[in-house]
Structures are given as structure tokens and as C-alpha cells.
Design an enzyme around this catalytic site. Sequence first.
Site, PDB file in Angstrom:
ATOM      1  N   GLY A 250       0.779  -1.230   0.000  1.00 56.39           N
ATOM      2  CA  GLY A 250       0.000   0.000   0.000  1.00 56.39           C
ATOM      3  C   GLY A 250       0.812   1.282   0.000  1.00 56.39           C
ATOM      4  NE  ARG A 292       1.172   1.423  -5.999  1.00 57.20           N
ATOM      5  CZ  ARG A 292       0.347   1.048  -6.977  1.00 57.20           C
ATOM      6  NH1 ARG A 292       0.559   1.451  -8.209  1.00 57.20           N
ATOM      7  NH2 ARG A 292      -0.700   0.293  -6.724  1.00 57.20           N
ATOM      8  NE  ARG A 327      -0.520   0.993 -11.990  1.00 50.03           N
ATOM      9  CZ  ARG A 327      -0.721   2.216 -11.584  1.00 50.03           C
ATOM     10  NH1 ARG A 327      -0.222   3.234 -12.238  1.00 50.03           N
ATOM     11  NH2 ARG A 327      -1.421   2.441 -10.495  1.00 50.03           N
ATOM     12  CB  CYS A 358      -8.103  -2.828 -32.545  1.00 50.39           C
ATOM     13  SG  CYS A 358      -6.884  -2.864 -33.843  1.00 50.39           S
ATOM     14  CD  GLU A 359     -10.330  -3.337 -26.778  1.00 49.32           C
ATOM     15  OE1 GLU A 359     -11.305  -2.635 -26.410  1.00 49.32           O
ATOM     16  OE2 GLU A 359     -10.384  -4.562 -26.927  1.00 49.32           O
ATOM     17  CE1 TYR A 387       0.984  -5.050  -8.468  1.00 51.95           C
ATOM     18  CE2 TYR A 387       1.491  -2.795  -7.839  1.00 51.95           C
ATOM     19  CZ  TYR A 387       1.255  -4.110  -7.496  1.00 51.95           C
ATOM     20  OH  TYR A 387       1.283  -4.486  -6.179  1.00 51.95           O
TER      21      TYR A 387
HETATM   22  N1  LLP Z   1       0.251  -7.882  -0.513  1.00 47.40           N
HETATM   23  C1  LLP Z   1      -0.906  -8.311  -1.055  1.00 47.40           C
HETATM   24  C2  LLP Z   1      -1.638  -9.411  -0.437  1.00 47.40           C
HETATM   25  C3  LLP Z   1      -1.389  -7.692  -2.225  1.00 47.40           C
HETATM   26  O1  LLP Z   1      -2.546  -8.097  -2.753  1.00 47.40           O
HETATM   27  C4  LLP Z   1      -0.656  -6.633  -2.809  1.00 47.40           C
HETATM   28  C5  LLP Z   1      -1.133  -5.973  -4.009  1.00 47.40           C
HETATM   29  C6  LLP Z   1       0.562  -6.245  -2.213  1.00 47.40           C
HETATM   30  C7  LLP Z   1       0.976  -6.894  -1.044  1.00 47.40           C
HETATM   31  C8  LLP Z   1       1.435  -5.163  -2.766  1.00 47.40           C
HETATM   32  O2  LLP Z   1       0.786  -3.940  -2.737  1.00 47.40           O
HETATM   33  P1  LLP Z   1       1.546  -2.564  -3.099  1.00 47.40           P
HETATM   34  O3  LLP Z   1       2.655  -2.364  -2.109  1.00 47.40           O
HETATM   35  O4  LLP Z   1       2.086  -2.694  -4.459  1.00 47.40           O
HETATM   36  O5  LLP Z   1       0.495  -1.544  -2.948  1.00 47.40           O
HETATM   37  N2  LLP Z   1      -2.400  -3.527 -10.298  1.00 47.40           N
HETATM   38  C9  LLP Z   1      -2.584  -2.421  -9.390  1.00 47.40           C
HETATM   39  C10 LLP Z   1      -2.152  -2.756  -7.983  1.00 47.40           C
HETATM   40  C11 LLP Z   1      -2.847  -3.958  -7.441  1.00 47.40           C
HETATM   41  C12 LLP Z   1      -2.262  -4.412  -6.131  1.00 47.40           C
HETATM   42  C13 LLP Z   1      -2.724  -5.784  -5.830  1.00 47.40           C
HETATM   43  N3  LLP Z   1      -2.225  -6.283  -4.600  1.00 47.40           N
HETATM   44  C14 LLP Z   1      -1.867  -1.198  -9.959  1.00 47.40           C
HETATM   45  O6  LLP Z   1      -1.404  -1.273 -11.100  1.00 47.40           O
HETATM   46  O7  LLP Z   1      -1.821  -0.151  -9.321  1.00 47.40           O
END
Ligand code: LLP
Length: 436
Positions: A250, A292, A327, A358-359, A387
Amino acid sequence: MTPTGLPPGEPSRLPPPFEFAPDGIRVDGLGLADLADRFGSPLYVTSALRIRDNVLRLRSALTTRWPNSRILYAIKANSNPAILRILRELGCGADCSSPAEMVFAQAAGFPRRETLYTAAYPSDAELAGAIEAGVAVNLDHPGLLPRLLRAGRPPLLSFRLNPGRSAAGPEGLRFAGRDSKFGSSLASVRQGLEAAHRAGVRDWGIHTMPGSNILAPDHFGRVGDFLGRAIRSLQRVMGRPPTFADAGGGLGVPYRPTETELNLDLAISRLVLGLRSAASPADVQLWMEPGRYLVADSTVLLGTVTDTKPGRPAFVGTDAGMQTLLRPALYGAYHAIYPAGPVRPGTRRRVTVTGPICENTDLLGRDRRLPPLEVGDLLAVATAGAYGYSMASPYNNRPRPAEVLVDGGRARLIRRRETTDDLLCQVPERPDRERG
Ligand code: LLP
């Protein structure tokens, strides 16, 4: 003075060792345009140095406030094996969400005891795979427990708590609240742990992950309070403190010029404040699973202008599109876009940067003020390391791009460009006979 690709008055979304120079953007002294000449386009270019800086900054913020802490890198953000090895060398553990992510984690040398498996809606085979891999298992809800225990007992078991109200954060990146597919209420987790205790499980953990890309430190305070409350209630069931409390990922990064960086020290201080009310570093290890934060700003996506169309809006088409970076099309996410090579003189104009798919949702950036662009010019899409490649696809049969790692002023290919043959080999030569 020769202009650079950075719009006047705008903060850069490319951190060191990226720099804007009069002949274009460089990383660790290497010109992005030279890298595109050498490795082709579209191309993901990652700085190893930036990943290391990100890990060390987070590690220091954590260990000064909770000495017994561990970073588990969320592999889903970017699973390139060379990048995984950098994170492992820095002592990170791994957060995995699929069988193949576990294979990648093990190949990169992440030890089992520092690997957590959190699958969403897993099959029995997946649960058995996690048991066989010998990693810690984090279950989404108590209904999964008997299915897991049929395969065996993990060395460490936890449940994912849904804090019941949505965190701040962009639409599509909220994982809490009643409508979210993830996690369980405190009452259900208590039931799950009671059942686990009856089955002989003693080492346990607690996990939550309410949202992604959060820039407000207060959010992490709420996560800490929530984990603290959960620990107080659940350790009565288990008769001992949890081995770990996992605050999830997060941690956000700024994508837009108007956003400001997350105040990491404040976020971790707030997180730890809630935990301290219920636990101490002597007993409980604090885990965080950032994806991230560790990799997003380490990487740019390079795309070459393939076509331009005047009008309102004016369009600039590149060989990178939603197939290379999903994204913007999926979440309306913003990524800063800069000319990567020398900047053509002339007035900046508003253009929509699109791709070859093509979208009508195929988009890299809407309404961007960019200097004059011509076919063959190179653009750099910032903050593409998380991502980005991991959500790329070969839609429209456009093969996935190559990835390059820059480390110590040298560049090397860390994933070759996919080829049309790679796509073809998924089709049996004689489908009729295969069926037979
Ligand atoms: N742990 C779990 C259980 C998760 O589901 C996720 C991300 C993370 C850790 C890592 O989260 P982060 O530190 O990256 O916020 N595709 C989306 C992000 C989806 C995140 C899914 N889960 C994007 O492109 O922003």
C-alpha cells in the site's frame, strides 16, 4: 539554454539516477535513446540503484521504529528474475500470490521461512503446492482451513483481515469493505484461528492489506490501530502473541506532478504506534509487503512515436500501449510522459498519447502538454516499474517488450523481447489431431 523534456515548473517524476540532459534523459549516465537503439522499442528500462535506495530507505524507517521487522517484496508488482535477485540480495523476503510466483521466488533464492503465500480463491492444488513448498500460508477466510490442512500443516499460518471500511486510495485499488473480495472480519478470523488451534497450529500471524498506492500517512496509522486491536483479541484464542503482524503493501508513490511523496517516516511511526499498544518487537515481528514502493519509480517504459494525427484532441500513437502498460486503460492511472531524446523546439501542445491496440481505451496519457513530436521520436513513460511488465499482455498479438537493467553505468538485457513465434507456439500445429 537547450530545453529538456521536463515541462518548466513541473516536478520531475524521474528520481536519480535518471536525469534530464539537453540531449535527452539519461539513467546512470546512459542515454535512454541509445538504449532504445541498442535493445529496440518498446522497452522497459530499470535502474538497480533506485531499487536499492528504495529498499534501504524503507528498511531504515522500519528498523528504527520496530527493530524486529521484515520486508517481504510483493512479487506481483514486478517478477523479473534479475530484479528479484536484487531484492533478495538486500535481504527481502517474498510475498507470493500464485504457484509460479513461488517458483520464481525459490529460483531467486528467497528462503521458505521468509516467503508468504497469499492466494485469492486458491484451488486445492494451489494449497497443496504451498504446503509442499514449505512456506508460510496466509488464508483469506476460515473455509479454506480444512482444505489446507488436508494437504498438510504450514510452518506458519495467518489469516487476512478485512478492516471493513475502504482505505483512501484510487478507485479499483481498494481491498477493504463489504464489497471487497479479500479478507475476513475479525469474528471470522477468530473462528478460523480457534479451528487452527484445535488442529494443533501454534505459530500464527495476522495480516491485512486494505488498499494500494496510498500517500496519506494516516492510513498506516489506521492499519496499525486495526492490527493492534486484532492482536489483543486473537492472542487470547491462541494463548500467545502472533509470530508476525503483516501490514500488507500500500505504500504509495507520486505519479502526477501535483502529488507529493509519501512521508515514509511519519507513515511508519503511525503504523507502529497502533501496534505498540498490543505488542512488542521482542515478541512480534512486523512484516510489510510492499510492491509498488520498491520498484515503481525505478523504471521507465520507452515507446517510439509511430504516427501522429492532428485535430482536437490531437493524437500521438506509439508502439507502446495498453498491451505494454495497462494501468492507464484499466484504472485511469496517470503516468508522466516525457520526450526521451532531444526536445524539438516549438510550442508545447496538448496531445493524447495512445498505442497501437484496436480498443478505444488504449491510452498512455490524455491531454498532455508535449513539445512537437514526429514519427520516430522516443517517449519515456515514468513510474512504470510496478504493475507494468507484470500486467502486460500480447493482446492483438503484439509481442511483449524487452526489459533492460542498468547497474553501475552498464545496461544488460534481463528479459528478451517476445517474438511472434513465442505466440505461435501456444497453438498446436494440428488442432484436430490434438483433440483426437
Ligand atoms: N500484498 C498483497 C496481499 C497484495 O494483494 C498486494 C497488491 C501487495 C501486497 C502489494 O501492494 P503494493 O505495495 O504494491 O500496494 N495492479 C494495481 C495494484 C494492485 C495491487 C494488488 N495487490 C496497480 O497497477 O496499481
